[in-house]
Write a protein that holds these residues in place. Structure first.
Motif, PDB file in Angstrom:
ATOM      1  N   ILE A 184      -1.086  16.765  -1.462  1.00 49.22           N
ATOM      2  CA  ILE A 184      -0.021  15.913  -0.936  1.00 49.22           C
ATOM      3  C   ILE A 184      -0.657  15.044   0.139  1.00 49.22           C
ATOM      4  CG2 ILE A 184       2.264  15.834   0.116  1.00 49.22           C
ATOM      5  CD1 ILE A 184       2.199  17.251  -2.618  1.00 49.22           C
ATOM      6  N   VAL A 197      -0.456  13.744  -5.281  1.00 48.60           N
ATOM      7  CA  VAL A 197       0.927  13.267  -5.143  1.00 48.60           C
ATOM      8  C   VAL A 197       1.025  12.562  -3.799  1.00 48.60           C
ATOM      9  CG1 VAL A 197       3.363  13.932  -5.079  1.00 48.60           C
ATOM     10  CG2 VAL A 197       1.763  15.198  -6.540  1.00 48.60           C
ATOM     11  N   ARG A 220       2.401  11.253  -0.412  1.00 50.16           N
ATOM     12  CA  ARG A 220       3.346  11.629   0.637  1.00 50.16           C
ATOM     13  C   ARG A 220       4.179  10.386   0.988  1.00 50.16           C
ATOM     14  NH1 ARG A 220       2.889  15.185   5.726  1.00 50.16           N
ATOM     15  NH2 ARG A 220       4.080  14.010   7.251  1.00 50.16           N
ATOM     16  N   ALA A 222       6.069  12.773  -2.941  1.00 50.76           N
ATOM     17  CA  ALA A 222       6.479  13.971  -2.210  1.00 50.76           C
ATOM     18  C   ALA A 222       7.152  13.530  -0.922  1.00 50.76           C
ATOM     19  CB  ALA A 222       5.258  14.836  -1.887  1.00 50.76           C
ATOM     20  N   TRP A 249       7.870  16.775  -5.416  1.00 49.35           N
ATOM     21  CA  TRP A 249       7.627  17.927  -4.527  1.00 49.35           C
ATOM     22  C   TRP A 249       8.261  17.607  -3.186  1.00 49.35           C
ATOM     23  CZ3 TRP A 249       5.380  18.575   0.281  1.00 49.35           C
ATOM     24  CH2 TRP A 249       4.993  19.868   0.642  1.00 49.35           C
ATOM     25  N   THR A 250       8.819  18.610  -2.557  1.00 50.40           N
ATOM     26  CA  THR A 250       9.388  18.381  -1.224  1.00 50.40           C
ATOM     27  C   THR A 250       9.021  19.499  -0.270  1.00 50.40           C
ATOM     28  OG1 THR A 250      11.386  17.654  -0.072  1.00 50.40           O
ATOM     29  CG2 THR A 250      11.617  19.533  -1.534  1.00 50.40           C
ATOM     30  N   MET A 277      -2.478  19.396   2.294  1.00 53.76           N
ATOM     31  CA  MET A 277      -1.763  18.206   2.746  1.00 53.76           C
ATOM     32  C   MET A 277      -2.651  17.427   3.702  1.00 53.76           C
ATOM     33  SD  MET A 277       2.110  19.526   3.556  1.00 53.76           S
ATOM     34  CE  MET A 277       2.737  17.839   3.586  1.00 53.76           C
TER      35      MET A 277
END
Length: 350
Positions: free
Chosen positions: A56, A89, A91, A140, A158-159, A300
């Protein structure tokens, strides 16, 4: 006659109903594939079926949608280049929790001027997510206000439930009905127990107050969301990305019969709030991956076109293009280097 209500409310404005925004900005075709396929890929990573790593990565927050599009154009080739090792993914954060006060994000104040044009903020957010999905870039986010999912959640792969909201019953209930995998961050003090409790609670069915697509206040019934995982983001007690902390977290998850894989947030407490140290954290994670660890399922990174951050000023035109107005970020060039290192570590393990 003395009033007993709305003593501190000075204005209420109608909010556009979710169905109207969905009708204007339709999710269809390739965009649906981007969202649904990425969700399935993340589930497979979480279950250990897919041996790749979830990444992320992107701005701490989106305040300029054009800069976000430009960032996505730089990230998309990296997503394709490392697709065999990483599920990248972007952010795309539209809401920012504040410790006291401050700019609360694009949805809340899209013009960065205190006008709080939330209807425009919701539209800009949905437009951006559609643009990204159409280009093949999954998104995300962190969902903060429980009303917002009805407007954009169909476009999110995605969260996150943040460190400040993981303990909130409202957010656990909301998470139980969301359609995508969810990362629950450990508390700001560094403990994982509250996030683990949140994962368990959100995996169960709930009944609560919410709104439907027509904006009508409703009783919402959910099935529970089984696709939760723990995000280690460090805390006041120090970082928790090293192998001992990862092992301890995995053992706690296993004891609660929850998915025993974790994501490492390279920012926040793990970087001691120094954006430049995110690279150190990621390289240590890559070393664990290279040594065969399968406990870490993702990372992340806070990253933007330009490194660092800047304050919001009265003259918005003075802002540096592509530079964060919330937490400081590494730049896209450094991001590319780190993703290459991470992909190499995953390839070595594979």
């Amino acid at each position: 006659m003395t009033s007993t209500s709305d003593l501190h409310v000075v204005e209420t404005r109608p909010l556009i109903p979710p169905y109207q925004l969905h009708k204007e900005l339709i999710l269809e075709g390739p965009s649906i594939v981007t969202v649904t396929q990425t969700r399935e890929n993340i589930k497979s990573i979480l279950q250990g079926i897919d041996e790749r790593l979830l990444v992320i990565v992107g701005p701490c927050s989106v305040h300029d949608v054009q800069a976000a599009r430009d960032y996505a154009c730089r990230l998309l080739p990296l997503r394709k280049q490392y697709a065999g090792q990483l599920e990248i993914v972007m952010r795309v954060y539209f809401e920012k929790p504040r410790t006291t006060i401050g700019w609360k994000g694009l949805i809340n104040d899209p013009h960065l001027d205190g006008t709080y044009d939330i209807n425009t903020g919701l539209r800009l957010a949905r437009e951006l997510l559609l643009d990204l999905a159409q280009e093949g870039m999954p998104a995300a986010t962190e969902l903060l206000d429980p009303v917002v999912p009805q407007y954009i959640a169909d476009l999110i792969s995605w969260t996150a439930i943040g460190a400040r909201t993981t303990e909130s019953q409202t957010h656990r209930e909301m998470a139980s009905g969301l359609s995508m995998p969810i990362g629950y961050k450990n508390s700001t003090d560094g403990s994982t127990s509250i996030a683990i409790n949140a994962m368990e609670a959100a995996s169960k069915s709930h009944h609560f107050l919410g709104i439907n697509l027509h904006g009508q206040v409703s009783i919402v019934t959910t099935t529970g969301n089984p696709d939760g995982h723990l995000v280690l983001r460090g805390g006041n007690s120090g970082p928790n990305y090293h192998s001992e902390a990862v092992t301890q977290a995995v053992q706690a998850l296993s004891s609660s019969c929850l998915p025993s894989k974790v994501m490492v947030d390279c920012s926040h407490g793990n970087s001691s709030k120094d954006y430049r140290r995110q690279g150190e954290v990621l390289l240590k994670v890559a070393e664990q991956i290279r040594n065969g660890s399968r406990d870490i399922m993702g990372v992340m990174l806070e990253s933007h076109l330009v490194e660092g951050n800047q304050p919001v000023t009265e003259n918005i035109s003075d802002l540096t293009y592509g530079k964060s107005v919330t937490d400081a970020c590494i730049n896209i060039e450094r991001t590319a280097e780190l993703l290459g290192e991470l992909a190499e570590a995953v390839a070595f393990r594979q």
